[in-house]
Design a protein around this motif. Structure first.
Motif, PDB file in Angstrom:
ATOM      1  N   GLY A   1       0.971  -1.389   0.153  1.00  0.00           N
ATOM      2  CA  GLY A   1       0.328  -0.219   0.077  1.00  0.00           C
ATOM      3  C   GLY A   1       0.553   1.195  -0.083  1.00  0.00           C
ATOM      4  O   GLY A   1       0.556   1.788  -0.658  1.00  0.00           O
TER       5      GLY A   1
ATOM      6  N   LYS B   1      13.821 -10.141  13.347  1.00  0.00           N
ATOM      7  CA  LYS B   1      15.844 -10.050  12.500  1.00  0.00           C
ATOM      8  C   LYS B   1      15.985  -8.536  13.692  1.00  0.00           C
ATOM      9  O   LYS B   1      15.707  -9.216  15.030  1.00  0.00           O
ATOM     10  CB  LYS B   1      16.043  -9.898  11.335  1.00  0.00           C
TER      11      LYS B   1
ATOM     12  N   ALA C   1      -8.147   1.723  11.300  1.00  0.00           N
ATOM     13  CA  ALA C   1      -9.717   2.258  10.278  1.00  0.00           C
ATOM     14  C   ALA C   1      -9.358   0.785   9.866  1.00  0.00           C
ATOM     15  O   ALA C   1      -8.487   0.079   8.282  1.00  0.00           O
ATOM     16  CB  ALA C   1      -9.378   3.292   9.826  1.00  0.00           C
TER      17      ALA C   1
ATOM     18  N   SER D   1      -1.374 -10.896   4.660  1.00  0.00           N
ATOM     19  CA  SER D   1      -1.436 -11.872   4.787  1.00  0.00           C
ATOM     20  C   SER D   1      -1.936 -11.890   6.389  1.00  0.00           C
ATOM     21  O   SER D   1      -1.682 -11.225   7.238  1.00  0.00           O
ATOM     22  CB  SER D   1      -0.853 -13.255   4.034  1.00  0.00           C
TER      23      SER D   1
ATOM     24  N   ASP E   1       1.703 -10.054  -0.684  1.00  0.00           N
ATOM     25  CA  ASP E   1       0.831 -10.981   0.083  1.00  0.00           C
ATOM     26  C   ASP E   1      -0.532 -12.211  -0.171  1.00  0.00           C
ATOM     27  O   ASP E   1      -0.754 -12.835  -0.305  1.00  0.00           O
ATOM     28  CB  ASP E   1       0.934 -10.797   1.135  1.00  0.00           C
TER      29      ASP E   1
ATOM     30  N   PRO F   1      10.491  -7.976  -1.624  1.00  0.00           N
ATOM     31  CA  PRO F   1      10.333  -7.476  -3.519  1.00  0.00           C
ATOM     32  C   PRO F   1       9.336  -7.737  -4.304  1.00  0.00           C
ATOM     33  O   PRO F   1       9.020  -6.437  -5.073  1.00  0.00           O
ATOM     34  CB  PRO F   1      11.388  -8.232  -3.756  1.00  0.00           C
TER      35      PRO F   1
HETATM   36  C1  LIG Z   1       8.086 -11.420  10.674  1.00  0.00           C
HETATM   37  C2  LIG Z   1       8.642 -11.363   9.063  1.00  0.00           C
HETATM   38  C3  LIG Z   1       9.714 -11.169   8.682  1.00  0.00           C
HETATM   39  C4  LIG Z   1       9.464 -11.215   6.848  1.00  0.00           C
HETATM   40  N1  LIG Z   1      10.642 -11.560   6.522  1.00  0.00           N
HETATM   41  C5  LIG Z   1      10.973 -11.171   5.144  1.00  0.00           C
HETATM   42  C6  LIG Z   1      11.889 -11.129   4.694  1.00  0.00           C
HETATM   43  O1  LIG Z   1      13.043 -11.735   4.785  1.00  0.00           O
HETATM   44  N2  LIG Z   1      12.378 -10.953   2.931  1.00  0.00           N
HETATM   45  C7  LIG Z   1      11.182 -10.527   2.635  1.00  0.00           C
HETATM   46  O2  LIG Z   1      11.612 -10.408   0.844  1.00  0.00           O
HETATM   47  N3  LIG Z   1       9.575 -10.820   2.836  1.00  0.00           N
HETATM   48  C8  LIG Z   1       9.278 -11.157   4.124  1.00  0.00           C
HETATM   49  N4  LIG Z   1       8.686 -11.028   5.162  1.00  0.00           N
HETATM   50  C9  LIG Z   1       7.447 -11.246   4.250  1.00  0.00           C
HETATM   51  C10 LIG Z   1       6.909  -9.342   3.903  1.00  0.00           C
HETATM   52  O3  LIG Z   1       7.390  -8.684   4.598  1.00  0.00           O
HETATM   53  C11 LIG Z   1       5.553  -9.525   3.100  1.00  0.00           C
HETATM   54  O4  LIG Z   1       5.448 -10.019   1.733  1.00  0.00           O
HETATM   55  C12 LIG Z   1       5.139  -7.722   3.202  1.00  0.00           C
HETATM   56  O5  LIG Z   1       5.105  -6.937   4.179  1.00  0.00           O
HETATM   57  C13 LIG Z   1       3.782  -8.812   2.560  1.00  0.00           C
HETATM   58  O6  LIG Z   1       3.589  -7.092   2.132  1.00  0.00           O
HETATM   59  P1  LIG Z   1       2.005  -6.439   1.816  1.00  0.00           P
HETATM   60  O7  LIG Z   1       1.534  -5.188   2.096  1.00  0.00           O
HETATM   61  O8  LIG Z   1       1.643  -7.374   1.168  1.00  0.00           O
HETATM   62  O9  LIG Z   1       1.199  -6.968   3.550  1.00  0.00           O
HETATM   63  P2  LIG Z   1       1.361  -6.022   4.740  1.00  0.00           P
HETATM   64  O10 LIG Z   1       2.733  -5.515   5.140  1.00  0.00           O
HETATM   65  O11 LIG Z   1       1.482  -7.338   5.185  1.00  0.00           O
HETATM   66  O12 LIG Z   1       0.401  -5.322   4.725  1.00  0.00           O
HETATM   67  C14 LIG Z   1      -1.332  -5.376   4.479  1.00  0.00           C
HETATM   68  C15 LIG Z   1      -1.723  -4.080   5.723  1.00  0.00           C
HETATM   69  O13 LIG Z   1      -3.448  -4.414   5.537  1.00  0.00           O
HETATM   70  C16 LIG Z   1      -3.598  -4.374   6.428  1.00  0.00           C
HETATM   71  N5  LIG Z   1      -5.246  -4.492   6.499  1.00  0.00           N
HETATM   72  C17 LIG Z   1      -5.880  -5.937   5.199  1.00  0.00           C
HETATM   73  N6  LIG Z   1      -7.000  -6.076   5.984  1.00  0.00           N
HETATM   74  C18 LIG Z   1      -7.345  -4.339   6.254  1.00  0.00           C
HETATM   75  C19 LIG Z   1      -8.494  -4.226   5.703  1.00  0.00           C
HETATM   76  N7  LIG Z   1      -9.725  -4.399   5.742  1.00  0.00           N
HETATM   77  N8  LIG Z   1      -8.582  -2.662   6.621  1.00  0.00           N
HETATM   78  C20 LIG Z   1      -7.823  -1.356   6.512  1.00  0.00           C
HETATM   79  N9  LIG Z   1      -6.566  -2.510   7.035  1.00  0.00           N
HETATM   80  C21 LIG Z   1      -6.699  -4.031   6.292  1.00  0.00           C
HETATM   81  C22 LIG Z   1      -3.199  -5.034   7.207  1.00  0.00           C
HETATM   82  O14 LIG Z   1      -3.336  -4.577   8.932  1.00  0.00           O
HETATM   83  C23 LIG Z   1      -1.890  -4.196   7.198  1.00  0.00           C
HETATM   84  O15 LIG Z   1      -1.520  -4.018   8.259  1.00  0.00           O
HETATM   85  C24 LIG Z   1       8.290 -11.023   6.366  1.00  0.00           C
HETATM   86  C25 LIG Z   1       7.330 -10.857   7.257  1.00  0.00           C
HETATM   87  C26 LIG Z   1       7.428 -11.270   8.365  1.00  0.00           C
HETATM   88  C27 LIG Z   1       5.891 -10.914   9.604  1.00  0.00           C
END
Ligand SMILES: Cc1cc2nc3c(=O)[nH]c(=O)nc-3n(C[C@H](O)[C@H](O)[C@H](O)COP(=O)(O)OP(=O)(O)OC[C@H]3O[C@@H](n4cnc5c(N)ncnc54)[C@H](O)[C@@H]3O)c2cc1C
Length: 402
Positions: A13, A47, A78, A108, A275, A292
């Motif tokens: 986002g 980490k 929100a 996720s 994700d 990435p």
């Molecule tokens: C502990 C940990 C270690 C990791 N280590 C690595 C690594 O070393 N290398 C790597 O490449 N990746 C790593 N990852 C994975 C990586 O962080 C995720 O793939 C990445 O954050 C995905 O981004 P995203 O924006 O799709 O989801 P997110 O960053 O999870 O963001 C999604 C957001 O959407 C919000 N949301 C969901 N539903 C709603 C709703 N209905 N209304 C409002 N908000 C909502 C959630 O609360 C969340 O804040 C790790 C993940 C974790 C948890």
């Protein structure tokens, strides 16, 4: 003035909304996040941040002023509860907001141990959000017994941190070996040896039977009949794409929110990235759980929301840090039938190269940035040096790129 709404203020986002402004979009942007804090990096949660090596401020992707300066309305704490694709509105508490284009970057959610086996007891933690880390931080006291359930990257990283902080660590993995879902036996062997050398008790082929305790967890019974005293438990047993909003809006799901090669969902003005989204990749469909991917896919979606017709071509890569080992992974190993090992120059440096017949698919490089970089470039260029060329220590890897 056109209005773009992005649901999910995480990595994807944040990247999507920033990219919209970089591309010159001057309409309204609203970024809505359920968590009470601005978008932050998750990798350090298991980490450096968990270890105490990194401040909270450094987790944030951008300072809050960035969103103000870019005229991005950040609505934190929100939760969006409904989308109406026909009326083109989203519902958030008592507010109903109208959009012209909408993106779902909902990420996720971690799988929790069921309450029926004690998963709802105090002292049982997951590792997904900053709030999760805040809730478990005070448990990390030298000499305490921690049980880690799940031998994937999250569990292993948490084990490394706990061991470094002087806790007694047992990690149970139900499958025959740690990292079974994501890596070859060679990589599992490497990390088992690494953890064992740091005193972590790795128990494979054994599941958790149940957790018990009075007010909070004190014991863990394993499926092999043993019972361990535990002070707290960390679970790393997988995640599920956050698709409930998409599902209730009748969007097509397929291992996450189904998008086409441009990031568009089955509803014309709704897009998805990160994700939560699955997308076409070579002859199949995949969903990636990595930073990435979240950034690259979100940026392509931003372009396409503004009318470009860009295809998202994923170049998968990932990393993990455990003790003083940096693992870097290039490519996707799905379908591999041969793995060769190459020893690196430094102590402990090693790389595992995955092949499907003669085709190079992926590389796991441990403390070997050179093998990672060259492997990544070879895979992206569709080049496949013969396995025995890779394993030969006399081969100059760089020459293979020519
Ligand atoms: C502990 C940990 C270690 C990791 N280590 C690595 C690594 O070393 N290398 C790597 O490449 N990746 C790593 N990852 C994975 C990586 O962080 C995720 O793939 C990445 O954050 C995905 O981004 P995203 O924006 O799709 O989801 P997110 O960053 O999870 O963001 C999604 C957001 O959407 C919000 N949301 C969901 N539903 C709603 C709703 N209905 N209304 C409002 N908000 C909502 C959630 O609360 C969340 O804040 C790790 C993940 C974790 C948890």
């Amino acid at each position: 003035m056109p209005h773009i709404i992005v649901i999910g203020a995480g990595q994807a986002g944040a990247s999507l909304t920033a990219k919209l402004r970089t591309l010159g979009f001057d309409g309204d942007i609203t970024l809505i996040g359920e968590e009470p804090v601005p978008p932050y990096q998750r990798p350090p949660l298991s980490k450096g941040y968990l270890l105490g090596d990194m401040t909270r401020e450094r987790l944030f992707l951008r300072p809050e002023e960035f969103y103000q300066n870019q005229n991005i309305a950040l609505r934190l704490g929100a939760k969006v509860t409904a989308i109406d694709p026909t009326a083109k509105t989203v519902t958030m508490g008592d507010d109903v907001l109208a959009y012209d284009e909408l993106a779902l970057t909902t990420g996720s959610t971690p799988i929790h141990l069921p309450a029926s086996i004690g998963g709802d007891q105090q002292g049982v933690h997951v590792v997904r959000t900053l709030a999760d880390i805040d809730a478990m931080e005070s448990e990390f006291i030298a000499g305490k017994n921690v049980l880690i359930v799940g031998g994937g990257y999250i569990g292993l990283e948490a084990a490394a941190v706990a061991s470094k902080l002087g806790l007694n660590v047992t990690l149970v993995e139900m499958a025959d070996r740690i990292l079974q879902r994501v890596a070859a036996p060679e990589t599992s062997d490497y990390f088992r040896a690494l953890h064992t050398s740091h005193g972590v008790n790795i128990v494979e082929g054994v599941g958790l039977d149940r957790l018990s305790g009075d007010t909070r967890v004190t014991n863990a019974a394993l499926t092999n009949g043993t019972t361990l005293p535990v002070d707290f438990v960390i679970t790393g047993i997988g995640i599920r794409p956050a698709t409930s909003l998409a599902e209730s809006a009748d969007l097509t799901l397929d291992n996450g929110i189904n998008t086409d090669a441009h990031g568009r969902t089955s509803s014309p003005h709704i897009w998805a990235a990160g994700d939560c989204a699955s997308f076409p990749y070579r002859a199949t469909r995949i969903r990636l759980e990595s930073v990435p991917n979240a950034i690259d896919q979100a940026e392509v979606v931003a372009e396409n929301m503004l009318g470009a017709d860009k295809t998202y071509i994923a170049t998968p890569w990932f990393w993990s840090d455990q003790y003083d080992v940096k693992l870097q992974i290039a490519g996707l190993n799905t379908g591999y039938n041969n793995v060769v090992t190459r020893e690196g120059d430094k102590d402990g440096a090693q790389s595992h190269w995955y092949y499907q017949d003669d085709t190079l698919l992926a590389v796991d490089a441990m403390n070997d940035a050179r093998a990672y970089m060259i492997g990544k470039r070879l895979i992206e260029a569709g080049k496949s040096p013969a396995p025995d060329v890779i394993s030969n220590p006399d081969t100059d890897l760089k020459a293979l790129l020519k």
